[in-house]
Design a protein around this motif. Structure first.
Motif, PDB file in Angstrom:
ATOM      1  N   GLU A   1       0.786  -1.324  -0.061  1.00 21.64           N
ATOM      2  CA  GLU A   1      -0.035   0.003  -0.040  1.00 21.64           C
ATOM      3  C   GLU A   1       0.857   1.310   0.174  1.00 21.64           C
ATOM      4  OE1 GLU A   1       0.837  -1.402   3.998  1.00 21.64           O
ATOM      5  OE2 GLU A   1      -0.317  -2.218   2.577  1.00 21.64           O
ATOM      6  N   LYS A   2       2.266   1.175   0.190  1.00 19.52           N
ATOM      7  CA  LYS A   2       3.001   2.238   0.045  1.00 19.52           C
ATOM      8  C   LYS A   2       3.559   2.564  -1.414  1.00 19.52           C
ATOM      9  CE  LYS A   2       4.739   1.304   4.806  1.00 19.52           C
ATOM     10  NZ  LYS A   2       5.808   0.939   5.442  1.00 19.52           N
ATOM     11  N   THR A   3       2.930   2.061  -2.355  1.00 19.71           N
ATOM     12  CA  THR A   3       3.701   2.035  -3.588  1.00 19.71           C
ATOM     13  C   THR A   3       3.108   3.502  -4.042  1.00 19.71           C
ATOM     14  OG1 THR A   3       3.220  -0.184  -4.142  1.00 19.71           O
ATOM     15  CG2 THR A   3       3.321   1.205  -5.941  1.00 19.71           C
ATOM     16  N   GLU A   4       3.924   4.217  -4.749  1.00 20.87           N
ATOM     17  CA  GLU A   4       3.530   5.372  -5.130  1.00 20.87           C
ATOM     18  C   GLU A   4       3.303   5.286  -6.870  1.00 20.87           C
ATOM     19  OE1 GLU A   4       5.959   9.097  -4.124  1.00 20.87           O
ATOM     20  OE2 GLU A   4       6.194   7.947  -2.167  1.00 20.87           O
ATOM     21  N   GLY A   5       2.869   6.550  -7.498  1.00 18.76           N
ATOM     22  CA  GLY A   5       2.573   6.433  -8.895  1.00 18.76           C
ATOM     23  C   GLY A   5       3.689   6.186  -9.573  1.00 18.76           C
ATOM     24  N   ASN A   6       4.900   6.875  -9.240  1.00 17.61           N
ATOM     25  CA  ASN A   6       6.073   6.801  -9.889  1.00 17.61           C
ATOM     26  C   ASN A   6       6.842   5.678  -9.045  1.00 17.61           C
ATOM     27  OD1 ASN A   6       8.817   6.756 -10.933  1.00 17.61           O
ATOM     28  ND2 ASN A   6       8.859   8.969 -10.905  1.00 17.61           N
ATOM     29  N   ILE A   7       7.234   4.668  -9.231  1.00 20.38           N
ATOM     30  CA  ILE A   7       7.713   3.455  -8.690  1.00 20.38           C
ATOM     31  C   ILE A   7       9.188   3.727  -8.303  1.00 20.38           C
ATOM     32  CG2 ILE A   7       9.004   2.256 -10.508  1.00 20.38           C
ATOM     33  CD1 ILE A   7       7.050   0.715  -7.589  1.00 20.38           C
ATOM     34  N   LEU A   8       9.827   4.900  -8.823  1.00 18.49           N
ATOM     35  CA  LEU A   8      11.097   5.196  -8.391  1.00 18.49           C
ATOM     36  C   LEU A   8      11.085   5.976  -6.936  1.00 18.49           C
ATOM     37  CD1 LEU A   8      12.589   5.981 -11.957  1.00 18.49           C
ATOM     38  CD2 LEU A   8      13.238   4.006 -10.409  1.00 18.49           C
ATOM     39  N   ASN A   9       9.994   6.679  -6.903  1.00 17.36           N
ATOM     40  CA  ASN A   9       9.739   7.363  -5.623  1.00 17.36           C
ATOM     41  C   ASN A   9       9.513   6.617  -4.444  1.00 17.36           C
ATOM     42  OD1 ASN A   9      10.004   9.898  -7.058  1.00 17.36           O
ATOM     43  ND2 ASN A   9       7.937  10.119  -7.359  1.00 17.36           N
ATOM     44  N   SER A  10       9.139   5.305  -4.612  1.00 12.22           N
ATOM     45  CA  SER A  10       8.869   4.443  -3.574  1.00 12.22           C
ATOM     46  C   SER A  10      10.475   3.829  -2.925  1.00 12.22           C
ATOM     47  CB  SER A  10       8.092   3.330  -3.975  1.00 12.22           C
ATOM     48  OG  SER A  10       6.711   3.743  -4.254  1.00 12.22           O
ATOM     49  N   LEU A  11      11.243   3.948  -3.930  1.00 18.40           N
ATOM     50  CA  LEU A  11      12.714   3.150  -3.596  1.00 18.40           C
ATOM     51  C   LEU A  11      13.364   4.208  -2.457  1.00 18.40           C
ATOM     52  CD1 LEU A  11      13.578   2.353  -7.114  1.00 18.40           C
ATOM     53  CD2 LEU A  11      13.018   0.873  -5.293  1.00 18.40           C
ATOM     54  N   PRO A  12      14.452   3.728  -1.693  1.00 17.06           N
ATOM     55  CA  PRO A  12      14.967   4.319  -0.652  1.00 17.06           C
ATOM     56  C   PRO A  12      16.051   5.110  -1.655  1.00 17.06           C
ATOM     57  CG  PRO A  12      15.752   2.207  -0.875  1.00 17.06           C
ATOM     58  CD  PRO A  12      14.498   2.098  -1.627  1.00 17.06           C
ATOM     59  N   ASP A  13      16.537   6.288  -1.061  1.00 19.83           N
ATOM     60  CA  ASP A  13      17.520   7.163  -1.410  1.00 19.83           C
ATOM     61  C   ASP A  13      19.069   6.527  -1.780  1.00 19.83           C
ATOM     62  OD1 ASP A  13      18.443   9.512  -2.729  1.00 19.83           O
ATOM     63  OD2 ASP A  13      18.582  10.511  -0.892  1.00 19.83           O
ATOM     64  N   THR A  14      19.002   5.667  -2.534  1.00 24.62           N
ATOM     65  CA  THR A  14      20.428   5.132  -2.698  1.00 24.62           C
ATOM     66  C   THR A  14      21.002   5.311  -4.016  1.00 24.62           C
ATOM     67  OG1 THR A  14      19.275   3.027  -3.671  1.00 24.62           O
ATOM     68  CG2 THR A  14      19.646   3.027  -1.537  1.00 24.62           C
ATOM     69  N   THR A  15      22.389   5.037  -4.251  1.00 21.91           N
ATOM     70  CA  THR A  15      23.024   5.427  -5.615  1.00 21.91           C
ATOM     71  C   THR A  15      22.309   4.707  -6.838  1.00 21.91           C
ATOM     72  OG1 THR A  15      24.846   5.650  -4.345  1.00 21.91           O
ATOM     73  CG2 THR A  15      25.391   5.532  -6.621  1.00 21.91           C
ATOM     74  N   LEU A  16      21.946   3.549  -6.540  1.00 25.09           N
ATOM     75  CA  LEU A  16      21.278   2.709  -7.708  1.00 25.09           C
ATOM     76  C   LEU A  16      20.003   3.464  -7.962  1.00 25.09           C
ATOM     77  CD1 LEU A  16      21.587   0.296  -9.570  1.00 25.09           C
ATOM     78  CD2 LEU A  16      20.643  -1.156  -7.628  1.00 25.09           C
ATOM     79  N   ALA A  17      19.260   3.714  -6.860  1.00 22.84           N
ATOM     80  CA  ALA A  17      17.904   4.260  -7.221  1.00 22.84           C
ATOM     81  C   ALA A  17      18.038   5.648  -8.014  1.00 22.84           C
ATOM     82  CB  ALA A  17      17.120   4.626  -6.037  1.00 22.84           C
ATOM     83  N   ASN A  18      18.994   6.416  -7.658  1.00 19.52           N
ATOM     84  CA  ASN A  18      19.358   7.635  -8.315  1.00 19.52           C
ATOM     85  C   ASN A  18      19.943   7.547  -9.711  1.00 19.52           C
ATOM     86  OD1 ASN A  18      18.546   9.238  -5.792  1.00 19.52           O
ATOM     87  ND2 ASN A  18      20.615   9.171  -4.862  1.00 19.52           N
ATOM     88  N   VAL A  19      20.433   6.356  -9.739  1.00 21.09           N
ATOM     89  CA  VAL A  19      21.001   6.125 -11.228  1.00 21.09           C
ATOM     90  C   VAL A  19      19.841   5.623 -12.048  1.00 21.09           C
ATOM     91  CG1 VAL A  19      22.163   4.424 -12.588  1.00 21.09           C
ATOM     92  CG2 VAL A  19      23.111   5.634 -10.623  1.00 21.09           C
ATOM     93  N   ALA A  20      18.932   5.157 -11.806  1.00 25.01           N
ATOM     94  CA  ALA A  20      17.618   4.811 -12.151  1.00 25.01           C
ATOM     95  C   ALA A  20      16.740   5.982 -12.619  1.00 25.01           C
ATOM     96  CB  ALA A  20      16.635   3.784 -11.360  1.00 25.01           C
ATOM     97  N   ARG A  21      16.789   6.934 -11.564  1.00 20.79           N
ATOM     98  CA  ARG A  21      15.946   8.025 -11.793  1.00 20.79           C
ATOM     99  C   ARG A  21      16.620   8.897 -12.871  1.00 20.79           C
ATOM    100  NH1 ARG A  21      16.068   8.110  -5.696  1.00 20.79           N
ATOM    101  NH2 ARG A  21      14.052   7.405  -5.093  1.00 20.79           N
ATOM    102  N   GLY A  22      17.859   8.760 -12.846  1.00 22.17           N
ATOM    103  CA  GLY A  22      18.600   9.982 -13.877  1.00 22.17           C
ATOM    104  C   GLY A  22      18.626   9.135 -15.204  1.00 22.17           C
ATOM    105  N   LEU A  23      18.382   7.920 -15.403  1.00 26.75           N
ATOM    106  CA  LEU A  23      18.256   7.228 -16.556  1.00 26.75           C
ATOM    107  C   LEU A  23      16.860   7.504 -17.109  1.00 26.75           C
ATOM    108  CD1 LEU A  23      20.032   4.062 -15.927  1.00 26.75           C
ATOM    109  CD2 LEU A  23      20.796   5.796 -17.635  1.00 26.75           C
TER     110      LEU A  23
END
Length: 158
Positions: free
Chosen positions: A25-47
């Motif tokens: 139930e914590k899923t947001e519309g943009n799945i990348l916003n649900s991820l923790p603030d890690t390097t891999l998540a930031n790379v995915a956001r940048g891509l």
């Protein structure tokens, strides 16, 4: 194209189901916003941002084509040698950048566009539901419509 669309749909389905299963139930519309603030998540956001940066100008292809015809040659661009009008690189680049900036600047300035989207949806929906059927009728039965209109208004005027 069916294979490409099917592949893209299956990837979207796998990512959507995977995101929901992972965050419930914590899923947001943009799945990348649900991820923790890690390097891999930031790379995915940048891509994702890079993908949007390069895909958006292709989506404005029709608007750019209309602007070139409108601003530089008018209707005669489609009645003859339209390659000289439409294939000028400087015009394409200038209009692509202008269209891109007219979309990016408001998106960067305004945080909540809910009111704008609601008004746009109301106007578009009204046009589709009230004006659209009449235009379709005239398009299909244009000759008969004109006969009836002339008979009606000619009869009332005379």
């Amino acid at each position: 194209t069916h294979i490409a669309v099917g592949f893209a749909a299956s990837l979207a389905l796998v990512m959507g189901v995977g995101g929901y299963v992972g965050f419930q139930e914590k899923t947001e519309g943009n799945i990348l916003n649900s991820l923790p603030d890690t390097t891999l998540a930031n790379v995915a956001r940048g891509l994702l941002g890079t993908t949007m940066l390069f895909v958006y100008p292709m989506e404005s292809f029709v608007a750019r084509h209309v602007c070139v015809v409108l601003f530089f040659q008018g209707r005669s661009a489609h009645e003859g040698d339209d390659t000289s009008v439409l294939n000028r690189r400087d015009r394409r680049i200038t209009l692509t950048v202008a269209l891109y900036l007219t979309a990016v600047i408001p998106a960067a300035l305004f945080e909540d566009l809910g009111g704008v989207l609601a008004a746009t949806g109301a106007v578009g929906g009204s046009c589709l539901s009230y004006i659209g059927p009449g235009i379709v009728y005239i398009g299909i039965h244009g000759g008969r419509f004109m006969e009836l209109s002339n008979a009606f208004f000619g009869h009332r005027a005379g």
